[in-house]
Scaffold this motif. Structure first.
Motif, mmCIF file in Angstrom:
data_model
loop_
_atom_site.group_PDB
_atom_site.id
_atom_site.type_symbol
_atom_site.label_atom_id
_atom_site.label_comp_id
_atom_site.label_asym_id
_atom_site.label_seq_id
_atom_site.Cartn_x
_atom_site.Cartn_y
_atom_site.Cartn_z
ATOM 1 N N VAL A 204 4.937 6.643 -20.520
ATOM 2 C CA VAL A 204 5.388 6.687 -19.127
ATOM 3 C C VAL A 204 6.291 5.489 -18.870
ATOM 4 O O VAL A 204 6.024 4.382 -19.352
ATOM 5 C CB VAL A 204 4.194 6.715 -18.143
ATOM 6 C CG1 VAL A 204 3.311 5.474 -18.282
ATOM 7 C CG2 VAL A 204 4.653 6.893 -16.713
ATOM 8 N N HIS A 205 7.385 5.711 -18.173
ATOM 9 C CA HIS A 205 8.322 4.644 -17.789
ATOM 10 C C HIS A 205 7.642 3.730 -16.776
ATOM 11 O O HIS A 205 6.941 4.186 -15.867
ATOM 12 C CB HIS A 205 9.569 5.280 -17.174
ATOM 13 C CG HIS A 205 10.731 4.361 -16.982
ATOM 14 N ND1 HIS A 205 10.685 3.249 -16.171
ATOM 15 C CD2 HIS A 205 12.009 4.400 -17.480
ATOM 16 C CE1 HIS A 205 11.866 2.658 -16.165
ATOM 17 N NE2 HIS A 205 12.694 3.324 -16.963
ATOM 18 N N VAL A 206 7.843 2.425 -16.906
ATOM 19 C CA VAL A 206 7.184 1.474 -16.014
ATOM 20 C C VAL A 206 7.544 1.721 -14.549
ATOM 21 O O VAL A 206 6.725 1.490 -13.644
ATOM 22 C CB VAL A 206 7.496 0.023 -16.432
ATOM 23 C CG1 VAL A 206 8.974 -0.303 -16.239
ATOM 24 C CG2 VAL A 206 6.612 -0.964 -15.680
ATOM 25 N N ASN A 207 8.758 2.210 -14.284
ATOM 26 C CA ASN A 207 9.136 2.518 -12.911
ATOM 27 C C ASN A 207 8.258 3.620 -12.327
ATOM 28 O O ASN A 207 7.846 3.551 -11.158
ATOM 29 C CB ASN A 207 10.612 2.921 -12.845
ATOM 30 C CG ASN A 207 11.023 3.454 -11.489
ATOM 31 O OD1 ASN A 207 11.074 4.666 -11.279
ATOM 32 N ND2 ASN A 207 11.304 2.552 -10.555
ATOM 33 N N ASP A 208 7.951 4.639 -13.130
ATOM 34 C CA ASP A 208 7.074 5.700 -12.650
ATOM 35 C C ASP A 208 5.634 5.224 -12.511
ATOM 36 O O ASP A 208 4.881 5.731 -11.669
ATOM 37 C CB ASP A 208 7.145 6.907 -13.591
ATOM 38 C CG ASP A 208 8.397 7.742 -13.374
ATOM 39 O OD1 ASP A 208 8.900 7.779 -12.238
ATOM 40 O OD2 ASP A 208 8.884 8.359 -14.350
ATOM 41 N N VAL A 209 5.246 4.238 -13.319
ATOM 42 C CA VAL A 209 3.895 3.672 -13.185
ATOM 43 C C VAL A 209 3.714 3.038 -11.817
ATOM 44 O O VAL A 209 2.748 3.331 -11.094
ATOM 45 C CB VAL A 209 3.620 2.623 -14.286
ATOM 46 C CG1 VAL A 209 2.332 1.856 -13.999
ATOM 47 C CG2 VAL A 209 3.528 3.288 -15.648
ATOM 48 N N VAL A 210 4.636 2.156 -11.426
ATOM 49 C CA VAL A 210 4.457 1.453 -10.159
ATOM 50 C C VAL A 210 4.636 2.398 -8.972
ATOM 51 O O VAL A 210 3.974 2.245 -7.934
ATOM 52 C CB VAL A 210 5.394 0.231 -10.064
ATOM 53 C CG1 VAL A 210 5.071 -0.752 -11.181
ATOM 54 C CG2 VAL A 210 6.864 0.606 -10.106
ATOM 55 N N ARG A 211 5.498 3.392 -9.117
ATOM 56 C CA ARG A 211 5.639 4.381 -8.057
ATOM 57 C C ARG A 211 4.369 5.225 -7.924
ATOM 58 O O ARG A 211 3.948 5.579 -6.817
ATOM 59 C CB ARG A 211 6.849 5.283 -8.330
ATOM 60 C CG ARG A 211 8.197 4.576 -8.177
ATOM 61 C CD ARG A 211 9.367 5.492 -8.529
ATOM 62 N NE ARG A 211 9.345 6.720 -7.760
ATOM 63 C CZ ARG A 211 9.058 7.926 -8.262
ATOM 64 N NH1 ARG A 211 8.779 8.078 -9.557
ATOM 65 N NH2 ARG A 211 9.062 8.987 -7.489
ATOM 66 N N ALA A 212 3.748 5.531 -9.064
ATOM 67 C CA ALA A 212 2.514 6.317 -9.037
ATOM 68 C C ALA A 212 1.373 5.521 -8.410
ATOM 69 O O ALA A 212 0.530 6.088 -7.695
ATOM 70 C CB ALA A 212 2.142 6.746 -10.455
ATOM 71 N N ILE A 213 1.329 4.218 -8.661
ATOM 72 C CA ILE A 213 0.293 3.376 -8.050
ATOM 73 C C ILE A 213 0.456 3.373 -6.528
ATOM 74 O O ILE A 213 -0.510 3.535 -5.779
ATOM 75 C CB ILE A 213 0.352 1.946 -8.613
ATOM 76 C CG1 ILE A 213 -0.064 1.940 -10.086
ATOM 77 C CG2 ILE A 213 -0.544 1.015 -7.807
ATOM 78 C CD1 ILE A 213 0.134 0.602 -10.775
ATOM 79 N N ARG A 214 1.700 3.176 -6.078
ATOM 80 C CA ARG A 214 1.928 3.196 -4.625
ATOM 81 C C ARG A 214 1.585 4.563 -4.043
ATOM 82 O O ARG A 214 0.968 4.670 -2.982
ATOM 83 C CB ARG A 214 3.387 2.827 -4.316
ATOM 84 C CG ARG A 214 3.697 2.812 -2.814
ATOM 85 C CD ARG A 214 5.057 2.196 -2.530
ATOM 86 N NE ARG A 214 6.156 2.990 -3.053
ATOM 87 C CZ ARG A 214 6.717 4.022 -2.406
ATOM 88 N NH1 ARG A 214 6.251 4.417 -1.226
ATOM 89 N NH2 ARG A 214 7.728 4.679 -2.950
#
Length: 306
Positions: A202-212
């Motif tokens: 998973v791309h780190v950008n999608d990780v932080v967006r998924a957390i939010r």
């Protein structure tokens, strides 16, 4: 909105802090040492996990707690001493988060606790979703299982709890990708082990967006797989990385050699699971990088030497 982050100065934590601030949050970062931390607009540092720390006195009206704390799995060979630190760091931080949240006069709406797809069994043929009950074996599964058992205590205290089971997080600043890319940059990349092992990335950008997203989407709770919807086999990932970097994919690294060099930690590279983010998809989350080529193109765009 106010968010408190444990592990906010790490690889994911830095990206997450930027994501939250960009979307109007005030961020409170829990840290053992506040002396060398300079507060900026919307970023505050709160001391914790030390004898003189009283973080609950500084964390009023927090909407979401996010626990990313824990010693890195890939920071060194898994000796018995290191395995104990990896496990203890996760259990200690999670217990302290629970203590802080339950001592507040106003409890947060949600706890988002880091977890990992290492809880699932190793398989080249099965697909795992959040409803999968099968557990793997070995140190990773043991660690994740105990970690989640601690975090779920928040749910028992009436706090919505999300267990974000991260796949292999791709970013150029830290994590697995720089280590994977280095052999290719040295013209020494190629198939690792069988090459058939699944990489649920998973791309780190999608990780932080998924957390939010998990914090704001009130119906999400329990285990949530944070992996791209298109996992790939290790050999395909390597071939794609080679193309993006303009390097050959030609050497073969046999599994016994890696196991000899890395010991038990070699499971992070040689073994894998095909994991799907069913809950995120069903909740309407849109991945910015659903395909491995697009993710790697984005991460290495503008690179001088690729």
């Amino acid at each position: 909105m106010k968010a408190a982050i444990a592990g906010g100065t790490g690889f994911i934590g830095k990206e997450l802090t930027a994501e939250l601030i960009q979307n109007g949050y005030d961020v409170y970062i829990l840290t053992r040492n506040t002396d060398n931390k300079k507060e900026r607009d919307h970023i505050h540092y709160v001391k914790w996990l030390s004898d003189d720390a009283k973080p609950e006195h500084e964390l009023h009206d927090i909407d979401v707690f996010i626990n990313l704390a824990g010693e890195s799995l890939s920071s060194g060979r898994w000796t018995e001493k290191r395995k104990k630190r990896i496990l203890d760091s996760r259990i200690t931080s999670t217990r302290e988060i629970i203590r802080i949240m339950t001592s507040l006069p106003q409890k947060p709406d949600v706890l988002i606790n880091a977890s990992a797809i290492g809880i699932y069994p190793i398989s080249d043929t099965e697909t795992f979703k959040e409803t999968s009950n099968a557990l793997g074996q070995g140190f990773l599964t043991h660690t994740v299982n105990l970690w989640e058992e601690e975090a779920i205590q928040a749910d028992k205290a009436g706090i919505r709890t999300v267990l974000t089971r991260f796949g292999i997080i791709l970013g150029t600043e830290d994590g697995a990708l720089p280590r994977m890319a280095m052999p290719y940059k040295l013209f020494a990349g190629g198939k690792i082990g069988t090459g058939r092992q699944w990489m649920s990335w998973v791309h780190v950008n999608d990780v932080v967006r998924a957390i939010r997203f998990a914090g704001e989407y009130e119906s999400l709770q329990g285990p949530v797989n944070v992996t791209a919807p298109n996992p790939v086999c290790m050999n395909d990932l390597g071939k794609t990385l080679a193309k993006v970097l303009g390097r050959p994919h030609w050497l073969f690294i046999p599994a016994p050699a890696l196991r000899a060099g890395l010991g038990e930690m070699s499971t992070l590279i040689l073994d894998g699971q095909k994991v799907m983010p069913e809950k995120l998809l069903q909740s309407g989350f849109q991945f910015n990088y659903p395909l491995i080529r697009g993710a790697l193109d984005d991460l290495y765009k503008g690179s001088v030497d690729k």
